[in-house]
Design an enzyme around this catalytic site. Structure first.
Site, PDB file in Angstrom:
ATOM      1  N   GLU A 114       0.789  -1.224   0.000  1.00 29.94           N
ATOM      2  CA  GLU A 114       0.000   0.000   0.000  1.00 29.94           C
ATOM      3  C   GLU A 114       0.828   1.285   0.000  1.00 29.94           C
ATOM      4  O   GLU A 114       0.808   2.050   0.976  1.00 29.94           O
ATOM      5  CB  GLU A 114      -0.944   0.033   1.214  1.00 29.94           C
ATOM      6  CG  GLU A 114      -1.964  -1.077   1.208  1.00 29.94           C
ATOM      7  CD  GLU A 114      -3.079  -0.858   2.232  1.00 29.94           C
ATOM      8  OE1 GLU A 114      -2.956   0.037   3.073  1.00 29.94           O
ATOM      9  OE2 GLU A 114      -4.077  -1.583   2.173  1.00 29.94           O
ATOM     10  N   GLU A 117      -5.595  -8.477   0.808  1.00 27.74           N
ATOM     11  CA  GLU A 117      -6.213  -8.178   2.110  1.00 27.74           C
ATOM     12  C   GLU A 117      -7.686  -7.913   1.897  1.00 27.74           C
ATOM     13  O   GLU A 117      -8.075  -7.195   0.958  1.00 27.74           O
ATOM     14  CB  GLU A 117      -5.637  -6.920   2.774  1.00 27.74           C
ATOM     15  CG  GLU A 117      -4.291  -7.093   3.378  1.00 27.74           C
ATOM     16  CD  GLU A 117      -3.800  -5.820   4.078  1.00 27.74           C
ATOM     17  OE1 GLU A 117      -4.621  -5.038   4.607  1.00 27.74           O
ATOM     18  OE2 GLU A 117      -2.572  -5.613   4.067  1.00 27.74           O
TER      19      GLU A 117
HETATM   20  C1  NOJ Z   1      -4.168  -2.194   5.313  1.00 30.15           C
HETATM   21  C2  NOJ Z   1      -2.806  -2.409   5.833  1.00 30.15           C
HETATM   22  O1  NOJ Z   1      -2.005  -3.077   4.927  1.00 30.15           O
HETATM   23  C3  NOJ Z   1      -2.745  -3.056   7.186  1.00 30.15           C
HETATM   24  O2  NOJ Z   1      -1.503  -2.820   7.718  1.00 30.15           O
HETATM   25  C4  NOJ Z   1      -3.883  -2.542   8.041  1.00 30.15           C
HETATM   26  O3  NOJ Z   1      -3.791  -2.924   9.365  1.00 30.15           O
HETATM   27  C5  NOJ Z   1      -5.161  -2.999   7.405  1.00 30.15           C
HETATM   28  N1  NOJ Z   1      -5.280  -2.400   6.103  1.00 30.15           N
HETATM   29  C6  NOJ Z   1      -6.430  -2.703   8.190  1.00 30.15           C
HETATM   30  O4  NOJ Z   1      -6.671  -1.353   8.239  1.00 30.15           O
END
Ligand code: NOJ
Length: 468
Positions: free
Chosen positions: A162, A370
């Site tokens: 990200e 994710e």
């Molecule tokens: C995206 C991120 O990659 C991760 O580190 C984060 O905890 C999650 N989303 C949940 O918000």
């Protein structure tokens, strides 16, 4: 890309990130990360212990195996592996990841490795972090070290997790370290991260590392709040602003021309984008995209002053999340959606659109790296009945399978998260795990209802439907 990737079984797994789950922040030669420094200095809740995965990874992998998962997405802690600006390697840090990877393979679980998930060494932050091109070189050094150590054992690599979130949160929203709010710094960082990605891909190819290399993007699906041209234009602005600079540059090798034009018109200095760097980005695109999808955004035009309100406090937050960027777009709540306590809207169609849009744009394999549901899970009489999470995952997996049936080359799905962990500024009370971590009692693990549901769903049908 290695041909074997095309015949691999569909990956059903779960994900974590080093800082969020490992703990052991000072063990076995690890040096300070920028997050260690920032959270300690400000007295915020931190990941010193987190889920104690560093000491419990074997138990965690056993649970993943018993839960029918065939892949585990995790990240490497840079300050555990390289301890100074000279590139000194900490053998004990490497040994930890060697043991973790071996344990994955022993359990029949594909390691899906992210090289950078935000825990920059503090020594690099002190020379400017991602504002300094030396950090790009240091990143390539890190890649070289881990590919030499684990190339061959690991077949799925991603360079960055990200880019949008850590650059914007650190340099525009101001809620992550170093808490700056500066558009010029922001775009410099964004560019340097995409350059570092391309430099790493170049290295991967030059060294003929087996397997595939990709990047994980946080893809926010932006929809016009109303069916009119002004809202459609705002949605395109938002897409450029949040998504396309990242996905287009890593998957196609170019930044969107209208975005570049717009930044110039706004008086930003783009001289950092020199010809040589642009050529590296152009020539070294990724094999696949990882997409992290949680929720959609609905947008309108915005002529008001920029205002960013982020809910990092869940049910205790007195306002509602809001993202307004003057001249670009503003987010609005969709009255037809259900929102969780952190203002996250639930909309499985957004996952379908994420997959379809990216595949249609770039024609490279995609993974959902994710997807998950943050909640205040309660343990009652030793069990955690997280029905809302089950409903969320079920709806989103169905959307994924629909996209697959419609021709999208999607190759895996990872629930965020494998176990409860530390959620950055949301601390530990925002729980995402399939497995409950009792942070108050030695981090013992208790599988939630969703863990058993996912296990049975994989056995019963997901794997059949998801198979290539
Ligand atoms: C995206 C991120 O990659 C991760 O580190 C984060 O905890 C999650 N989303 C949940 O918000």
């Amino acid at each position: 890309m290695n041909q074997t990737m095309q015949s691999q079984p569909f990956l059903w797994g779960s994900a974590t990130a080093s800082y969020q789950c490992e703990g052991a922040w000072q063990e076995d030669g690890k040096v300070e990360s920028m997050w260690d420094r920032y959270l300690h200095e400000n007295g915020y809740e931190n990941g010193d212990v987190a889920s104690d995965h560093y000491h419990r990874f074997r138990e965690d992998l056993q649970l993943m195996h018993d839960g029918n998962q065939n892949a585990y997405r995790f990240s490497l802690s840079w300050p555990r592996i390289i301890t100074d600006l000279d590139g000194t390697v900490n053998e004990k840090g490497l040994a930890f990841y060697g043991a973790l990877i071996d344990e994955c393979l022993a359990q029949g679980i594909e390691p899906f490795v992210t090289i950078y998930h935000w825990d920059l060494p503090q020594y690099l932050q002190e020379i400017g972090g991602w504002l300094n091109r030396k950090t790009c070189d240091a990143f390539v050094t890190l890649c070289r070290v881990v590919w030499k150590a684990f190339g061959g054992k690991v077949k799925h690599w991603t360079t960055f997790n990200e880019p949008k979130w850590f650059t914007f949160s650190g340099y525009f929203n101001g809620n992550y370290p170093p808490e700056h709010r500066d558009a010029q710094e922001l775009i410099t960082c964004c560019f340097n991260v995409m350059l570092a990605n391309a430099m790493a891909v170049r290295e991967f190819r030059a060294e003929k590392i087996p397997g595939e290399v990709g990047l994980v993007a946080s893809y926010e699906t932006f929809y016009p709040a109303e069916d009119n041209a002004a809202c459609a234009a705002a949605a395109h602005n938002a897409d450029n602003f949040a998504n396309l600079w990242c996905t287009s540059s890593c998957a196609k090798g170019v930044f969107p021309a209208d975005l570049v034009q717009r930044l110039k018109e706004e008086g930003l200095d783009l001289s950092f984008a020199d010809e040589q760097a642009l050529q590296i980005i152009h020539d070294n695109t990724v094999d696949f995209l990882g997409l992290n999808y949680y929720s959609p955004e609905f947008v309108t035009p915005c002529e008001e002053e920029t205002e960013i309100v982020i809910n990092n406090a869940g049910k205790n937050f007195k306002r509602k999340s809001l993202y307004k960027v003057k001249g670009w777009f503003a987010t609005v709540r969709n009255p037809n959606l259900k929102y969780n306590a952190w203002d996250m809207g639930i909309y499985p169609q957004g996952l379908y659109d994420t997959l379809k849009t990216n595949y249609d744009l770039y024609h490279i394999p995609v993974y959902i790296t994710e997807n998950g549901y943050g909640n205040y899970d309660q343990m009652e009489n030793g069990v955690i009945n997280d029905d809302e999470r089950i409903e969320y995952i079920d709806g989103h997996v169905k959307a994924l399978l629909r996209a697959k049936a419609d021709g999208v080359d999607v190759r895996g799905y990872f629930v965020w998260s494998a176990m409860d962990l530390y959620s950055w500024k949301n601390g530990c009370e925002k729980r995402y795990g399939l497995i409950y971590v009792d942070f108050e009692h030695d981090c013992r693990r208790i599988p939630k209802k969703s863990y058993y549901w996912y296990r049975d769903a994989i056995a019963a049908g997901f794997s059949k439907e998801g198979r290539n």
